[in-house]
Write a protein that holds these residues in place. Structure first.
Motif, PDB file in Angstrom:
ATOM      1  N   ASP A 152       0.830  -1.200   0.000  1.00  0.00           N
ATOM      2  CA  ASP A 152       0.000   0.000   0.000  1.00  0.00           C
ATOM      3  C   ASP A 152       0.873   1.261   0.000  1.00  0.00           C
ATOM      4  OD1 ASP A 152      -2.227   1.623   0.092  1.00  0.00           O
ATOM      5  OD2 ASP A 152      -2.588   1.335   2.224  1.00  0.00           O
ATOM      6  N   ASN A 153       0.286   2.343  -0.465  1.00  0.00           N
ATOM      7  CA  ASN A 153       0.917   3.675  -0.466  1.00  0.00           C
ATOM      8  C   ASN A 153       2.192   3.745  -1.296  1.00  0.00           C
ATOM      9  OD1 ASN A 153      -1.093   4.810   1.193  1.00  0.00           O
ATOM     10  ND2 ASN A 153      -0.074   3.975   3.005  1.00  0.00           N
ATOM     11  N   TYR A 154       2.235   3.044  -2.411  1.00  0.00           N
ATOM     12  CA  TYR A 154       3.359   3.130  -3.337  1.00  0.00           C
ATOM     13  C   TYR A 154       2.818   3.729  -4.636  1.00  0.00           C
ATOM     14  CZ  TYR A 154       7.695   1.880  -5.687  1.00  0.00           C
ATOM     15  OH  TYR A 154       8.882   1.924  -6.364  1.00  0.00           O
ATOM     16  N   TYR A 155       2.366   4.971  -4.533  1.00  0.00           N
ATOM     17  CA  TYR A 155       1.744   5.681  -5.666  1.00  0.00           C
ATOM     18  C   TYR A 155       2.744   5.875  -6.776  1.00  0.00           C
ATOM     19  CZ  TYR A 155      -1.939   6.828  -2.333  1.00  0.00           C
ATOM     20  OH  TYR A 155      -2.942   6.760  -1.423  1.00  0.00           O
ATOM     21  N   PRO A 156       2.394   5.791  -8.005  1.00  0.00           N
ATOM     22  CA  PRO A 156       1.094   5.435  -8.576  1.00  0.00           C
ATOM     23  C   PRO A 156       0.973   3.944  -8.879  1.00  0.00           C
ATOM     24  CG  PRO A 156       2.499   6.182 -10.344  1.00  0.00           C
ATOM     25  CD  PRO A 156       3.318   6.261  -9.052  1.00  0.00           C
ATOM     26  N   TYR A 157       1.904   3.145  -8.370  1.00  0.00           N
ATOM     27  CA  TYR A 157       1.958   1.727  -8.727  1.00  0.00           C
ATOM     28  C   TYR A 157       0.983   0.852  -7.942  1.00  0.00           C
ATOM     29  CZ  TYR A 157       6.056   3.250 -11.224  1.00  0.00           C
ATOM     30  OH  TYR A 157       6.894   3.902 -12.064  1.00  0.00           O
ATOM     31  N   SER A 158       0.915   1.034  -6.639  1.00  0.00           N
ATOM     32  CA  SER A 158      -0.015   0.226  -5.850  1.00  0.00           C
ATOM     33  C   SER A 158      -0.455   1.015  -4.623  1.00  0.00           C
ATOM     34  CB  SER A 158       0.611  -1.108  -5.455  1.00  0.00           C
ATOM     35  OG  SER A 158       1.780  -0.921  -4.701  1.00  0.00           O
ATOM     36  N   PHE A 159      -1.762   1.010  -4.408  1.00  0.00           N
ATOM     37  CA  PHE A 159      -2.333   1.705  -3.262  1.00  0.00           C
ATOM     38  C   PHE A 159      -3.780   1.264  -3.097  1.00  0.00           C
ATOM     39  CE2 PHE A 159      -2.797   4.270  -7.034  1.00  0.00           C
ATOM     40  CZ  PHE A 159      -4.126   4.686  -7.017  1.00  0.00           C
ATOM     41  N   GLN A 214     -10.580  -0.077  -2.546  1.00  0.00           N
ATOM     42  CA  GLN A 214     -10.185  -1.060  -3.557  1.00  0.00           C
ATOM     43  C   GLN A 214      -8.699  -0.923  -3.879  1.00  0.00           C
ATOM     44  OE1 GLN A 214     -12.413  -3.311  -4.842  1.00  0.00           O
ATOM     45  NE2 GLN A 214     -13.857  -2.441  -3.375  1.00  0.00           N
ATOM     46  N   LEU A 215      -8.071  -2.050  -4.200  1.00  0.00           N
ATOM     47  CA  LEU A 215      -6.677  -2.018  -4.645  1.00  0.00           C
ATOM     48  C   LEU A 215      -6.620  -1.338  -5.994  1.00  0.00           C
ATOM     49  CD1 LEU A 215      -5.735  -5.617  -3.624  1.00  0.00           C
ATOM     50  CD2 LEU A 215      -5.036  -3.517  -2.508  1.00  0.00           C
ATOM     51  N   ASP A 216      -5.646  -0.465  -6.177  1.00  0.00           N
ATOM     52  CA  ASP A 216      -5.581   0.327  -7.392  1.00  0.00           C
ATOM     53  C   ASP A 216      -4.124   0.611  -7.721  1.00  0.00           C
ATOM     54  OD1 ASP A 216      -6.502   1.801  -9.538  1.00  0.00           O
ATOM     55  OD2 ASP A 216      -7.736   3.152  -8.323  1.00  0.00           O
ATOM     56  N   GLY A 217      -3.894   1.134  -8.913  1.00  0.00           N
ATOM     57  CA  GLY A 217      -2.563   1.532  -9.337  1.00  0.00           C
ATOM     58  C   GLY A 217      -2.113   0.799 -10.584  1.00  0.00           C
ATOM     59  N   PHE A 218      -1.018   1.301 -11.154  1.00  0.00           N
ATOM     60  CA  PHE A 218      -0.514   0.764 -12.409  1.00  0.00           C
ATOM     61  C   PHE A 218      -0.150  -0.714 -12.299  1.00  0.00           C
ATOM     62  CE2 PHE A 218       3.089  -0.123 -15.264  1.00  0.00           C
ATOM     63  CZ  PHE A 218       2.431   0.049 -16.482  1.00  0.00           C
ATOM     64  N   SER A 219       0.594  -1.104 -11.276  1.00  0.00           N
ATOM     65  CA  SER A 219       1.005  -2.512 -11.194  1.00  0.00           C
ATOM     66  C   SER A 219      -0.165  -3.421 -10.850  1.00  0.00           C
ATOM     67  CB  SER A 219       2.161  -2.716 -10.225  1.00  0.00           C
ATOM     68  OG  SER A 219       1.900  -2.171  -8.977  1.00  0.00           O
ATOM     69  N   VAL A 220      -1.166  -2.915 -10.145  1.00  0.00           N
ATOM     70  CA  VAL A 220      -2.371  -3.706  -9.878  1.00  0.00           C
ATOM     71  C   VAL A 220      -3.121  -3.947 -11.183  1.00  0.00           C
ATOM     72  CG1 VAL A 220      -4.588  -3.748  -8.665  1.00  0.00           C
ATOM     73  CG2 VAL A 220      -2.555  -2.842  -7.514  1.00  0.00           C
ATOM     74  N   ASP A 221      -3.296  -2.900 -11.987  1.00  0.00           N
ATOM     75  CA  ASP A 221      -3.964  -3.046 -13.285  1.00  0.00           C
ATOM     76  C   ASP A 221      -3.186  -3.984 -14.203  1.00  0.00           C
ATOM     77  OD1 ASP A 221      -5.894  -1.267 -12.427  1.00  0.00           O
ATOM     78  OD2 ASP A 221      -5.049   0.449 -13.513  1.00  0.00           O
ATOM     79  N   LEU A 222      -1.866  -3.850 -14.200  1.00  0.00           N
ATOM     80  CA  LEU A 222      -1.035  -4.681 -15.072  1.00  0.00           C
ATOM     81  C   LEU A 222      -1.113  -6.154 -14.690  1.00  0.00           C
ATOM     82  CD1 LEU A 222       0.987  -4.741 -17.396  1.00  0.00           C
ATOM     83  CD2 LEU A 222       2.799  -4.345 -15.730  1.00  0.00           C
ATOM     84  N   ILE A 223      -1.002  -6.473 -13.408  1.00  0.00           N
ATOM     85  CA  ILE A 223      -1.045  -7.882 -13.009  1.00  0.00           C
ATOM     86  C   ILE A 223      -2.421  -8.476 -13.253  1.00  0.00           C
ATOM     87  CG2 ILE A 223      -1.568  -7.559 -10.544  1.00  0.00           C
ATOM     88  CD1 ILE A 223       0.785 -10.180 -12.102  1.00  0.00           C
ATOM     89  N   LYS A 224      -3.473  -7.686 -13.071  1.00  0.00           N
ATOM     90  CA  LYS A 224      -4.821  -8.178 -13.361  1.00  0.00           C
ATOM     91  C   LYS A 224      -4.988  -8.470 -14.851  1.00  0.00           C
ATOM     92  CE  LYS A 224      -7.360  -6.194  -9.467  1.00  0.00           C
ATOM     93  NZ  LYS A 224      -8.383  -5.206  -9.063  1.00  0.00           N
ATOM     94  N   VAL A 275      -2.936  -7.092   1.001  1.00  0.00           N
ATOM     95  CA  VAL A 275      -2.189  -5.852   1.198  1.00  0.00           C
ATOM     96  C   VAL A 275      -1.328  -6.035   2.434  1.00  0.00           C
ATOM     97  CG1 VAL A 275      -2.357  -3.376   1.635  1.00  0.00           C
ATOM     98  CG2 VAL A 275      -4.046  -4.498   0.178  1.00  0.00           C
ATOM     99  N   ASP A 276      -0.034  -5.728   2.298  1.00  0.00           N
ATOM    100  CA  ASP A 276       0.871  -5.836   3.436  1.00  0.00           C
ATOM    101  C   ASP A 276       2.086  -4.969   3.170  1.00  0.00           C
ATOM    102  OD1 ASP A 276       1.982  -6.778   5.901  1.00  0.00           O
ATOM    103  OD2 ASP A 276       1.006  -8.713   5.557  1.00  0.00           O
ATOM    104  N   ASP A 277       3.064  -4.995   4.082  1.00  0.00           N
ATOM    105  CA  ASP A 277       4.258  -4.178   3.890  1.00  0.00           C
ATOM    106  C   ASP A 277       5.276  -4.904   3.016  1.00  0.00           C
ATOM    107  OD1 ASP A 277       5.933  -5.870   5.518  1.00  0.00           O
ATOM    108  OD2 ASP A 277       5.146  -4.871   7.296  1.00  0.00           O
ATOM    109  N   TRP A 278       6.301  -4.169   2.605  1.00  0.00           N
ATOM    110  CA  TRP A 278       7.287  -4.698   1.665  1.00  0.00           C
ATOM    111  C   TRP A 278       8.049  -5.894   2.232  1.00  0.00           C
ATOM    112  CZ3 TRP A 278       8.294  -5.477  -3.027  1.00  0.00           C
ATOM    113  CH2 TRP A 278       9.564  -5.870  -3.438  1.00  0.00           C
TER     114      TRP A 278
END
Length: 132
Positions: free
Chosen positions: A43-50, A56-66, A80-83
């Motif tokens: 979470d909170n890794y804008y704009p890739y995952s948040f 809802q889970l959102d961001g570029f890498s979320v869209d790409l993996i889906k 959702v968890d930490d790195w």
């Protein structure tokens, strides 16, 4: 005459091969479709995952993996968890993939990397006439 013979002799074989390949591909896709992959999004890794305002889970890498999962006829469970938890979970096999991980020699000892989809360049900026 040769062309007619060639067409009659090889056409049924080629048509059979294509039909057979399609049947096999459909069967493989059916088996693969039942596979659920696990991942963790940081979470909170804008704009890739948040997590967006709607929760809802959102961001570029979320869209790409889906999109990749959909194209491969797979299903995906996202947590959702930490790195640190995400990286440790991948290392021990608790999850199947991480959509965002930069390559390093140390990480390469434990993980297989795809071709990167994003190459980022970072820089530090300071005001002019400041101490170094």
């Amino acid at each position: 005459m040769f062309l007619l013979f060639f067409t009659l002799f090889f056409s049924p074989t080629c048509l059979y091969c294509e039909t057979n390949d399609l049947k096999r591909m459909t069967a493989e896709q059916t088996v693969i479709k039942k596979k659920r992959l696990q991942t963790i999004i940081v979470d909170n890794y804008y704009p890739y995952s948040f997590v967006n305002e709607a929760g809802q889970l959102d961001g570029f890498s979320v869209d790409l993996i889906k999109a990749v999962i959909k194209a491969m006829y797979l299903e995906l469970d996202i947590q959702v968890d930490d790195w640190d938890k995400a990286q440790d979970s991948l290392k021990i096999g608790a999850i199947d993939l991480l959509p965002m991980m930069a390559y390093s020699k140390v990480r390469d000892q434990y993980f297989d990397f795809s071709v990167p989809h994003t190459i980022a360049f970072d820089a530090f900026f300071t005001r002019k006439n400041t101490k170094k």
